[in-house]
Design a protein around this motif. Structure first.
Motif, PDB file in Angstrom:
ATOM      1  N   LEU A 124       0.848  -1.183   0.000  1.00  0.00           N
ATOM      2  CA  LEU A 124       0.000   0.000   0.000  1.00  0.00           C
ATOM      3  C   LEU A 124       0.888   1.240   0.000  1.00  0.00           C
ATOM      4  O   LEU A 124       1.801   1.361   0.813  1.00  0.00           O
ATOM      5  CB  LEU A 124      -0.883  -0.049   1.259  1.00  0.00           C
ATOM      6  CG  LEU A 124      -2.126   0.807   1.332  1.00  0.00           C
ATOM      7  CD1 LEU A 124      -3.018   0.621   0.120  1.00  0.00           C
ATOM      8  CD2 LEU A 124      -2.903   0.487   2.601  1.00  0.00           C
ATOM      9  N   LEU A 138       5.889   7.455   6.497  1.00  0.00           N
ATOM     10  CA  LEU A 138       7.070   6.834   7.113  1.00  0.00           C
ATOM     11  C   LEU A 138       7.027   7.157   8.601  1.00  0.00           C
ATOM     12  O   LEU A 138       6.491   8.194   9.005  1.00  0.00           O
ATOM     13  CB  LEU A 138       8.350   7.392   6.489  1.00  0.00           C
ATOM     14  CG  LEU A 138       8.546   7.086   5.003  1.00  0.00           C
ATOM     15  CD1 LEU A 138       9.830   7.733   4.494  1.00  0.00           C
ATOM     16  CD2 LEU A 138       8.563   5.597   4.747  1.00  0.00           C
ATOM     17  N   LEU A 190      10.012  -2.526   8.678  1.00  0.00           N
ATOM     18  CA  LEU A 190       8.756  -2.659   9.433  1.00  0.00           C
ATOM     19  C   LEU A 190       7.874  -3.736   8.793  1.00  0.00           C
ATOM     20  O   LEU A 190       7.252  -4.552   9.480  1.00  0.00           O
ATOM     21  CB  LEU A 190       8.017  -1.319   9.444  1.00  0.00           C
ATOM     22  CG  LEU A 190       6.688  -1.302  10.201  1.00  0.00           C
ATOM     23  CD1 LEU A 190       6.926  -1.375  11.694  1.00  0.00           C
ATOM     24  CD2 LEU A 190       5.883  -0.066   9.862  1.00  0.00           C
ATOM     25  N   GLN A 191       7.864  -3.714   7.465  1.00  0.00           N
ATOM     26  CA  GLN A 191       7.112  -4.706   6.704  1.00  0.00           C
ATOM     27  C   GLN A 191       7.574  -6.130   7.060  1.00  0.00           C
ATOM     28  O   GLN A 191       6.763  -7.021   7.288  1.00  0.00           O
ATOM     29  CB  GLN A 191       7.345  -4.431   5.212  1.00  0.00           C
ATOM     30  CG  GLN A 191       6.565  -5.270   4.266  1.00  0.00           C
ATOM     31  CD  GLN A 191       5.144  -4.762   4.084  1.00  0.00           C
ATOM     32  OE1 GLN A 191       4.215  -5.293   4.675  1.00  0.00           O
ATOM     33  NE2 GLN A 191       4.980  -3.726   3.288  1.00  0.00           N
ATOM     34  N   ARG A 239       9.071   0.069   0.836  1.00  0.00           N
ATOM     35  CA  ARG A 239       8.415  -0.636   1.942  1.00  0.00           C
ATOM     36  C   ARG A 239       7.246  -1.463   1.424  1.00  0.00           C
ATOM     37  O   ARG A 239       7.039  -2.604   1.854  1.00  0.00           O
ATOM     38  CB  ARG A 239       7.923   0.382   2.978  1.00  0.00           C
ATOM     39  CG  ARG A 239       7.198  -0.266   4.154  1.00  0.00           C
ATOM     40  CD  ARG A 239       6.728   0.768   5.163  1.00  0.00           C
ATOM     41  NE  ARG A 239       5.806   1.714   4.564  1.00  0.00           N
ATOM     42  CZ  ARG A 239       5.470   2.879   5.116  1.00  0.00           C
ATOM     43  NH1 ARG A 239       5.987   3.239   6.275  1.00  0.00           N
ATOM     44  NH2 ARG A 239       4.635   3.699   4.512  1.00  0.00           N
TER      45      ARG A 239
END
Lengths: 295, 273
Positions: free
Chosen positions: B96, B103, B115-116, B163
């Motif tokens: 997405l 961020l 983070l993903q 990301r």
């Protein structure tokens, strides 16, 4: 080289009139910028110190010129003398007050932040407890001090509790505000990458609230000092607030001032510790603000 | 209801089961005065590997459609199907990208992308290698340890795209990702995105209000008109790939743009004296 021929073509001065290369200009600009930055750094330290020195000198000399008696306004040297003479006592009492403040502050963090999280997470809490908290904020906490003395005696406990009570609200309110103010997209992102509710809180919502939480903590630590001193005023046998009352009773104005300075140092030191914690928790803000300052 | 909309397949490609399908989707907001129709029975379908753009003016419901497509917002009627299965909650099989970079300002470039990986419990080492590779592919190697504050708008959006791509999502959803960028950066981002898509054969659903952006990037442009949000036309863009900036000046490109524009003129969104 090519820039020179370009320069003459668009009608600027020929290159022999303009011996500076772009590298030389660059070096000069860089040099000036470095000098300006250094000057800025020095003046930022020197000017306030100079201002304080001038102020103290004016106080020292002005007091005698106006003819104010010593017991109304001691001169800075007399205050310094009182501080040095009573340094053991001041240190001991500052330790007591400091301990009360730190305990009260720690209590307000330990209770305030979990409570704020509960208020934020549970609609039940936010509808029942939060309105009570907000309206309770209107009560002047200082007025509760005598009651606490009645309830908890003359020891350290009532002071810690008053410090806690007065320092508690900014923690709760700022934490709730920080948790609530988050861009909707961040939550959308969390859901789409499959973060659980708890992980979203831990990885996104809580760190996102940290600036606001620390704003609350900084208000809170200052208020905790007020709370502890008020407690000592009302019923104490130790601490800088008690020292103030003693000095007041014996009309020892120099000692009064000495205690006030000691309290200010204490308050400043504790505030600085909170700021240090803030910088450790949010290194990204530190760098950014540093960059902003030099720019 | 479902049967009816299935019969109303807009492109009539019923023989190929679509990877992604929007069936007669409606979204209505209740307000104090009267209900507002944000989406009025919208249907579209997308094959795997297809780049589909939704173009329309502000308020035509294209972002709402994308949020429902992501499973982040509920529909008032109709269905979203992925591989034939209806979407009931937030979809995890997507990447997405929002208009803002979203961020986390307390994480540096690399850990923002990671983070993903953390959320999906991917193995750290290969995920990090991939993150670095993605950063390199968008020209951001060397910026791994910068915080978002130190990056330009275009760079932040690149990080945000990295990301979204870290886990190789089967479906990439982008909501006006280049809307906040200056024109030149925007051109560069379109070229970069095209290359990323070609390299990975990605399936992208892309929302924009720029006609030329939609035509440049897409295999299919879905034109929406507002009040209520409706699909007016679906235009297949048959231009060779990779597309170049020069193609934007060409007659076929102009013709496609004109086709989209004509929809807006016809529906009164644009008025030519």
């Amino acid at each position: 080289m090519s820039s020179m021929t370009d320069g003459s073509r668009i009608g600027r001065a020929p290159d022999h009139d303009d011996p500076l290369s772009i590298e030389a200009v660059e070096a000069r600009v860089q040099r000036e910028q470095t000098r300006r930055a250094r000057h800025d750094r020095v003046t930022r330290v020197v000017y306030p110190i100079a201002a304080v020195i001038v102020l103290l000198a004016a106080w020292e000399l002005g007091r005698d010129m106006v003819g104010l008696p010593r017991f109304l306004l001691p001169s800075p040297t007399e205050i310094l003398d009182a501080m040095l003479r009573n340094r053991a006592m001041l240190l001991r009492e500052a330790w007591v007050t400091g301990l009360e403040v730190v305990l009260g502050f720690a209590l307000s963090v330990a209770i305030g932040i979990p409570l704020a999280v509960a208020i934020f997470q549970s609609p039940l809490f936010s509808k029942s407890v939060y309105p009570i908290l907000v309206s309770f904020q209107a009560v002047p906490k200082v007025a509760v001090a005598p009651l606490f003395i009645v309830w908890f005696g003359f020891g350290m406990l009532p002071k810690v509790l008053i410090a806690f009570l007065i320092a508690f609200f900014p923690v709760v309110i700022n934490t709730v505000m920080g948790l609530a103010s988050i861009e909707r997209e961040k939550i959308h992102l969390a859901r789409s990458i499959g973060l659980s509710k708890f992980e979203t809180f831990r990885l996104i919502r809580f760190p996102n609230a940290l600036p606001s939480i620390f704003a609350g903590l900084k208000i809170s630590i200052t208020l905790a000092v007020v709370g502890a001193v008020v407690g000592e005023f009302v019923g104490g046998n130790a601490g800088l607030g008690y020292t103030l009352m003693l000095a007041n009773g014996s009309m020892d104005t120099a000692l009064l001032f000495a205690a006030i300075f000691a309290l200010s140092f204490l308050g400043y030191a504790l505030f600085w510790l909170v700021e240090l914690a803030e910088r450790l928790c949010m290194p990204h803000l530190d760098r950014a603000s540093l960059r902003g300052e030099t720019g | 209801m479902t049967m009816m909309s299935a019969a109303h397949e807009p492109n009539g490609r019923a023989e190929v089961p679509a990877f992604f399908e929007v069936r007669s989707l409606s979204k209505v907001y209740a307000t104090e005065a009267a209900p507002v129709r944000a989406l009025d029975r919208v249907s579209l379908s997308q094959q795997r590997g297809e780049f589909v753009s939704i173009v329309g003016p502000s308020g035509c419901g294209k972002s709402t459609l994308l949020m429902i497509a992501a499973g982040l917002s509920g529909a008032s009627g109709g269905q979203i199907l992925v591989d034939g299965a209806p979407v009931t909650g937030a979809r995890k099989d997507i990447g997405l990208v929002f208009q803002s970079h979203v961020l986390l300002e307390w994480r540096n470039t690399l850990s923002n992308i990671m983070l993903q990986a953390e959320a999906r419990r991917m193995d750290r080492k290969p995920a990090e290698a991939r993150a670095r590779e993605l950063l390199r592919s968008v020209g951001l190697d060397g910026f791994e340890h910068q915080y978002p504050k130190a990056l330009s708008g275009g760079m932040r959006q690149r990080v945000s795209i990295c990301r979204a791509l870290l886990h190789d999502p089967p479906h990439l959803l982008m909501d006006e990702p280049f809307g906040a960028l200056d024109a030149l950066t925007r051109d560069q981002m379109q070229l970069d995105l095209q290359r990323l898509c070609a390299d990975r054969n990605m399936t992208v659903l892309f929302v924009t209000h720029s006609i030329s952006e939609a035509v440049f990037l897409s295999d299919k442009v879905v034109v929406m008109t507002p009040r209520p949000g409706k699909i007016d036309r679906v235009i297949d863009i048959d231009l060779p790939r990779p597309r170049t900036l020069a193609m934007r000046e060409g007659p076929r490109f102009a013709q496609y743009s004109r086709e989209v524009l004509d929809v807006f003129v016809a529906s009164g969104i644009l008025r030519e004296n």
